[in-house]
Design a protein around this motif. Structure first.
Motif, PDB file in Angstrom:
ATOM      1  N   ALA A   1       0.813  -1.222   0.000  1.00  0.00           N
ATOM      2  CA  ALA A   1       0.000   0.000   0.000  1.00  0.00           C
ATOM      3  C   ALA A   1       0.844   1.268   0.000  1.00  0.00           C
ATOM      4  O   ALA A   1       0.532   2.225  -0.707  1.00  0.00           O
ATOM      5  CB  ALA A   1      -0.968   0.004   1.180  1.00  0.00           C
ATOM      6  N   SER A   2       1.918   1.282   0.754  1.00  0.00           N
ATOM      7  CA  SER A   2       2.728   2.500   0.842  1.00  0.00           C
ATOM      8  C   SER A   2       3.526   2.758  -0.438  1.00  0.00           C
ATOM      9  O   SER A   2       3.958   3.887  -0.678  1.00  0.00           O
ATOM     10  CB  SER A   2       3.669   2.437   2.035  1.00  0.00           C
ATOM     11  N   ASP A   3       3.700   1.743  -1.281  1.00  0.00           N
ATOM     12  CA  ASP A   3       4.479   1.886  -2.512  1.00  0.00           C
ATOM     13  C   ASP A   3       3.631   2.102  -3.756  1.00  0.00           C
ATOM     14  O   ASP A   3       4.159   2.366  -4.829  1.00  0.00           O
ATOM     15  CB  ASP A   3       5.346   0.645  -2.725  1.00  0.00           C
ATOM     16  N   ILE A   4       2.328   1.981  -3.628  1.00  0.00           N
ATOM     17  CA  ILE A   4       1.442   2.143  -4.783  1.00  0.00           C
ATOM     18  C   ILE A   4       1.388   3.622  -5.150  1.00  0.00           C
ATOM     19  O   ILE A   4       1.173   4.477  -4.287  1.00  0.00           O
ATOM     20  CB  ILE A   4       0.038   1.586  -4.469  1.00  0.00           C
ATOM     21  N   PRO A   5       1.593   3.943  -6.435  1.00  0.00           N
ATOM     22  CA  PRO A   5       1.562   5.354  -6.838  1.00  0.00           C
ATOM     23  C   PRO A   5       0.189   5.988  -6.665  1.00  0.00           C
ATOM     24  O   PRO A   5      -0.824   5.286  -6.558  1.00  0.00           O
ATOM     25  CB  PRO A   5       1.970   5.313  -8.317  1.00  0.00           C
ATOM     26  N   ALA A   6       0.137   7.301  -6.676  1.00  0.00           N
ATOM     27  CA  ALA A   6      -1.114   8.038  -6.469  1.00  0.00           C
ATOM     28  C   ALA A   6      -2.118   7.824  -7.594  1.00  0.00           C
ATOM     29  O   ALA A   6      -3.316   7.962  -7.401  1.00  0.00           O
ATOM     30  CB  ALA A   6      -0.825   9.522  -6.312  1.00  0.00           C
ATOM     31  N   ASP A   7      -1.649   7.465  -8.774  1.00  0.00           N
ATOM     32  CA  ASP A   7      -2.503   7.229  -9.939  1.00  0.00           C
ATOM     33  C   ASP A   7      -2.126   5.870 -10.523  1.00  0.00           C
ATOM     34  O   ASP A   7      -0.952   5.649 -10.840  1.00  0.00           O
ATOM     35  CB  ASP A   7      -2.280   8.343 -10.966  1.00  0.00           C
ATOM     36  N   PHE A   8      -3.081   4.967 -10.627  1.00  0.00           N
ATOM     37  CA  PHE A   8      -2.807   3.616 -11.120  1.00  0.00           C
ATOM     38  C   PHE A   8      -4.071   3.040 -11.724  1.00  0.00           C
ATOM     39  O   PHE A   8      -5.105   3.689 -11.778  1.00  0.00           O
ATOM     40  CB  PHE A   8      -2.282   2.717  -9.988  1.00  0.00           C
ATOM     41  N   TYR A   9      -3.989   1.807 -12.203  1.00  0.00           N
ATOM     42  CA  TYR A   9      -5.156   1.100 -12.733  1.00  0.00           C
ATOM     43  C   TYR A   9      -5.459  -0.097 -11.839  1.00  0.00           C
ATOM     44  O   TYR A   9      -4.537  -0.771 -11.368  1.00  0.00           O
ATOM     45  CB  TYR A   9      -4.914   0.623 -14.163  1.00  0.00           C
ATOM     46  N   LEU A  10      -6.737  -0.344 -11.626  1.00  0.00           N
ATOM     47  CA  LEU A  10      -7.184  -1.485 -10.833  1.00  0.00           C
ATOM     48  C   LEU A  10      -7.785  -2.509 -11.779  1.00  0.00           C
ATOM     49  O   LEU A  10      -8.749  -2.216 -12.490  1.00  0.00           O
ATOM     50  CB  LEU A  10      -8.212  -1.052  -9.792  1.00  0.00           C
ATOM     51  N   PHE A  11      -7.193  -3.703 -11.811  1.00  0.00           N
ATOM     52  CA  PHE A  11      -7.673  -4.786 -12.661  1.00  0.00           C
ATOM     53  C   PHE A  11      -8.574  -5.702 -11.848  1.00  0.00           C
ATOM     54  O   PHE A  11      -8.202  -6.146 -10.767  1.00  0.00           O
ATOM     55  CB  PHE A  11      -6.505  -5.588 -13.229  1.00  0.00           C
TER      56      PHE A  11
END
Length: 109
Positions: free
Chosen positions: A54-64
């Motif tokens: 969670a702490s490494d996930i970028p602020a903008d991403f895609y959820l599959f």
């Protein structure tokens, strides 16, 4: 939590969230990088996901969503050590109905 608090939370979120417990993938870096996650609840406007990263996930991403075969652009609204609240930024893209070659890898997941 009272009914009033629950209603105001749903109104603030833009819809009622349905509890879920299904696997998903966070995709970023032009879809080259993915991490597993668990979608804990979801609405038309956003979701709560849990990930060891969670702490490494970028602020903008895609959820599959492998159950629906969709990818949806998401933006982090808040985060804790393991949970992330996201707002969906675009309509879901069905990976079998798009010509975007970057999404081809998700067709067989």
């Amino acid at each position: 939590m009272t009914a009033v608090e629950s209603f105001s939370d749903d109104k603030r979120r833009g819809g009622i969230r349905r509890r879920t417990f299904k696997g998903g993938k966070v995709a970023f870096g032009d879809f080259r990088f993915t991490w597993d996650c668990v979608v804990r609840n979801v609405s038309e406007s956003g979701a709560l996901i849990r990930s060891d990263h969670a702490s490494d996930i970028p602020a903008d991403f895609y959820l599959f969503d492998p159950a629906e075969h969709t990818v949806q652009r998401a933006e982090v609204v808040w985060r804790t050590a393991r949970d992330i609240g996201v707002r969906f930024r675009e309509e879901p893209i069905h990976v079998h109905a798009t010509d975007d070659r970057r999404l081809a890898r998700f067709r067989f997941v």
